[in-house]
Design a protein around this motif. Structure first.
Motif, PDB file in Angstrom:
ATOM      1  N   LEU A   1       0.827  -1.201   0.000  1.00  0.00           N
ATOM      2  CA  LEU A   1       0.000   0.000   0.000  1.00  0.00           C
ATOM      3  C   LEU A   1       0.864   1.255   0.000  1.00  0.00           C
ATOM      4  N   ARG A   2       0.269   2.343  -0.476  1.00  0.00           N
ATOM      5  CA  ARG A   2       0.854   3.682  -0.425  1.00  0.00           C
ATOM      6  C   ARG A   2       2.169   3.793  -1.195  1.00  0.00           C
ATOM      7  N   ARG A   3       2.357   2.955  -2.190  1.00  0.00           N
ATOM      8  CA  ARG A   3       3.529   3.074  -3.070  1.00  0.00           C
ATOM      9  C   ARG A   3       3.036   2.932  -4.505  1.00  0.00           C
ATOM     10  N   LYS A   4       3.065   4.005  -5.259  1.00  0.00           N
ATOM     11  CA  LYS A   4       2.548   3.983  -6.623  1.00  0.00           C
ATOM     12  C   LYS A   4       3.604   3.448  -7.590  1.00  0.00           C
ATOM     13  N   PRO A   5       3.208   2.640  -8.569  1.00  0.00           N
ATOM     14  CA  PRO A   5       4.125   2.263  -9.647  1.00  0.00           C
ATOM     15  C   PRO A   5       4.303   3.440 -10.608  1.00  0.00           C
ATOM     16  N   VAL A   6       5.531   3.816 -10.879  1.00  0.00           N
ATOM     17  CA  VAL A   6       5.771   4.989 -11.722  1.00  0.00           C
ATOM     18  C   VAL A   6       6.485   4.643 -13.030  1.00  0.00           C
ATOM     19  N   GLN A   7       7.195   3.512 -13.063  1.00  0.00           N
ATOM     20  CA  GLN A   7       7.945   3.152 -14.268  1.00  0.00           C
ATOM     21  C   GLN A   7       7.968   1.644 -14.442  1.00  0.00           C
ATOM     22  N   LEU A   8       8.132   1.236 -15.703  1.00  0.00           N
ATOM     23  CA  LEU A   8       8.377  -0.161 -16.031  1.00  0.00           C
ATOM     24  C   LEU A   8       9.825  -0.318 -16.468  1.00  0.00           C
TER      25      LEU A   8
END
Length: 649
Positions: free
Chosen positions: A373-380
């Motif tokens: 939770l509370r950690r957004k995926p920003v890159q692949l």
């Protein structure tokens, strides 16, 4: 690439590990950015803070509740309701205003603690019950019989979620701006005032044909799946002739006895062999016929065409893009859900649609899954080769605190990749809190039953406003509405929640479409039985983009990334289950597991837990029985002792 599970567990579970530690793969990887923020646009929000004071307005005074019975430039007369004089007449309160204008005398009344009752109710509602509201950004229902119900039951996630049946499917008639019940059963068709006798007969005949088609198509699909499981030597020939379809349809009464069977196949009703065969052939044909053309061919009246397409097939717009097969499948899903639970084909989850994902997360956590939770995926993180393989997901954080989780497969929402083209349409929503229930037109039977029970029907309704209607500002898409009350646990028991949803083009003035629809709904059927017109205490309006999954610019360049298609404007979450099943079979193409079905080890684990619970219950019951026996023995001994003492005396 070479990091094992032990290293991952050590990195994420050790409290003393440095937050700057990062799991990385090969040095020649490249990064692809994600749209990690939800592109929601807020249009308007408003809270009721003032009301005009006029004759008939209900007000709160220091002497109790009352209503304004007389009003002029010098005084206001308020009839008090809470108590009466000795002669049985309600006392009257006289308030002098000395020729004040509207704004000044409202302030004057407020200084004397005289305010509109609705404003007092609204303030108490938001101050005391603020935690009793649950606003869904994407409100959803499920069909009473379909992929969603099947998935909940197969996965045992039904243990973590509860539902209530929707009470009515309503149609906003453009003729008189009344909310009429859409006929969803044979009884509804005969008692509705929405259709003429000829239209009722046409609708029954058409719906029975569609149900025959659904039964025959389901049987053929079942045979096809069974034949695929057999080897080539044992594979039986598929029988798709009209006679086999007719036998399947005829035997439905012997195979299924449910509440809604009269709509699907009345007893001993003959099957139109030629008509059913033609329909099966057309739906499977490569020459795509539109669903609207099919309705015209069956000589349905324009009102019936609109009712079938938008209220029963739940198509949001008048377009030729919906194929005959697609329209028939939409209609069959709706009709098959009738008679399962309640008076409609829909179920609504308690505490809002967020319970869907929450229930699956709870069930997954029981069997060892982990949610971060509370950690957004920003890159692949991807490789530079031509295969286009994603090797990891980079989580949000400052440049030196970002973490990368290695992966074999990635599932993304529609629009997550920044290579998506600019959307041409947006989904517009309006959420309103109403002071009183909406009034629904009822037939004589329902009205008599309601009067006999002296009960207010639950406000769990679906509202359909057809496209190009004056009530929706002539928008090209239909408006879908949900009316929910405290029985669904999304509002307190003295408020009503109204959801309105439609699709708009980017150049449309978004504020006018749903605002006009909301004001129309508040005025329908005049006043409720208490003589009070519902008021909008609060509303918020917002929109977000709809991405076209068929757009050539939206092609997924990665072989192990799976995009969840945009379901668009829909009432039921069953389309999401269909999309999830498709992604499951792409990832687990060689797997022996069935979509959402529990594995043998999970079933065994559940059985063992239930056995332990049963043993604990048995032990507790045994302890209670022993205590009860001991108590009875002690009482018997005491009674015998008293009897002996009496005899001695």
């Amino acid at each position: 690439k070479n990091i094992n599970d032990t290293k991952i567990n050590e990195l994420w579970n050790n409290n003393n590990v440095d937050e700057r530690s990062t799991i990385t793969t090969e040095e020649d990887d490249t990064l692809v950015s994600l749209n990690s923020t939800f592109p929601l646009t807020l249009h308007s929000t408003h809270k009721l803070e003032s009301l005009p004071i006029e004759v008939g307005t209900h007000v709160d005074t220091p002497y109790g509740e009352g209503s304004i019975s007389e009003m002029n430039r010098n005084k206001i007369v308020i009839s008090l309701h809470k108590w009466k004089l000795a002669n049985g007449i309600s006392p009257k309160l006289y308030v002098g205003i000395n020729g004040s204008d509207n704004e000044n005398f409202i302030s004057l009344l407020a200084s004397k603690e005289i305010r509109p009752s609705l404003l007092v109710q609204s303030e108490k509602l938001f101050e005391q019950c603020s935690r009793s509201f649950a606003f869904d950004v994407t409100p959803s229902l499920i069909f009473g019989a379909g992929m969603a119900v099947q998935g909940f039951v197969l996965s045992n996630v039904s243990d973590y979620i509860e539902f209530q049946p929707m009470e009515a499917l309503l149609w906003l008639s453009s003729d008189n701006n009344n909310l009429e019940r859409v006929p969803c059963s044979k009884g509804d068709v005969f008692t509705t005032k929405l259709l003429s006798p000829l239209e009722k007969r046409q609708l029954m005949k058409f719906l029975q044909l569609v149900m025959d088609y659904a039964t025959a198509a389901e049987e053929e699909e079942s045979k096809k799946q069974q034949s695929q499981k057999k080897s080539n030597e044992e594979q039986a020939e598929e029988t798709t002739t009209a006679s086999s379809s007719e036998e399947v349809v005829k035997s439905i009464n012997e195979r299924h006895l449910n509440q809604g069977r009269s709509l699907s196949r009345p007893q001993n009703k003959t099957v139109s062999n030629q008509e059913l065969a033609s329909l099966l052939q057309k739906s499977a044909s490569s020459e795509k016929q539109s669903f609207s053309e099919f309705l015209i061919q069956h000589k349905l009246s324009p009102k019936l065409q609109s009712l079938v397409q938008h209220a029963l097939a739940l198509s949001p717009q008048n377009e030729e893009l919906i194929t005959l097969q697609g329209g028939l499948m939409r209609l069959s899903h709706h009709l098959k859900g009738l008679g399962q639970f309640g008076t409609t084909a829909f179920l609504v989850p308690l505490y809002g649609s967020g319970e869907f994902s929450q229930a699956f997360c709870r069930s997954a956590a029981v069997h060892g899954a982990t949610q971060l939770l509370r950690r957004k995926p920003v890159q692949l993180q991807t490789t530079k080769d031509k295969e286009g393989i994603v090797t990891g997901v980079v989580l949000a954080g400052s440049e030196d605190k970002r973490k990368t989780i290695p992966c074999k497969h990635v599932v993304l929402s529609s629009g997550a990749l920044q290579i998506q083209s600019k959307p041409k349409q947006r989904l517009l929503r309006r959420i309103s809190i109403l002071s009183h229930p909406l009034r629904v037109a009822e037939n004589n039977k329902n009205r008599k039953k309601k009067n006999d029970n002296h009960q207010q029907d639950p406000q769990r309704h679906i509202i359909i406003i057809p496209p190009n209607s004056p009530s929706c500002n002539n928008n090209t898409h239909a408006i879908h509405g949900l009316v929910l009350d405290h029985t669904v646990r999304v509002v307190p028991n003295n408020a009503i929640l109204l959801h309105l949803t439609t699709t708009i083009n980017n150049e449309i003035d978004e504020d006018l479409v749903l605002e006009k629809a909301a004001q129309t709904l508040l005025q329908v059927n005049k006043k409720d039985k208490d003589g009070v017109t519902p008021k909008e205490l609060y509303h918020v309006s917002f929109s977000y983009p709809l991405y076209n999954d068929n757009d050539k610019h939206n092609n997924n360049p990665f072989s192990n990334v799976y995009m969840c298609p945009s379901v668009g404007q829909t009432l039921a979450a069953d389309d999401s289950f269909v999309a999830a099943k498709s992604i499951f079979h792409q990832i687990c193409s060689d797997s022996e597991y069935t979509f959402l079905a529990l594995s043998e080890s999970m079933i065994q684990s559940i059985a063992e837990n239930q056995k332990l619970i049963s043993q604990d219950d048995d032990d507790e019951q045994m302890a209670l029985d022993q205590a009860a026996d001991k108590f009875l023995v002690e009482n018997d001994d005491e009674d015998n002792k008293l009897e002996n003492d009496d005899e001695d005396n």
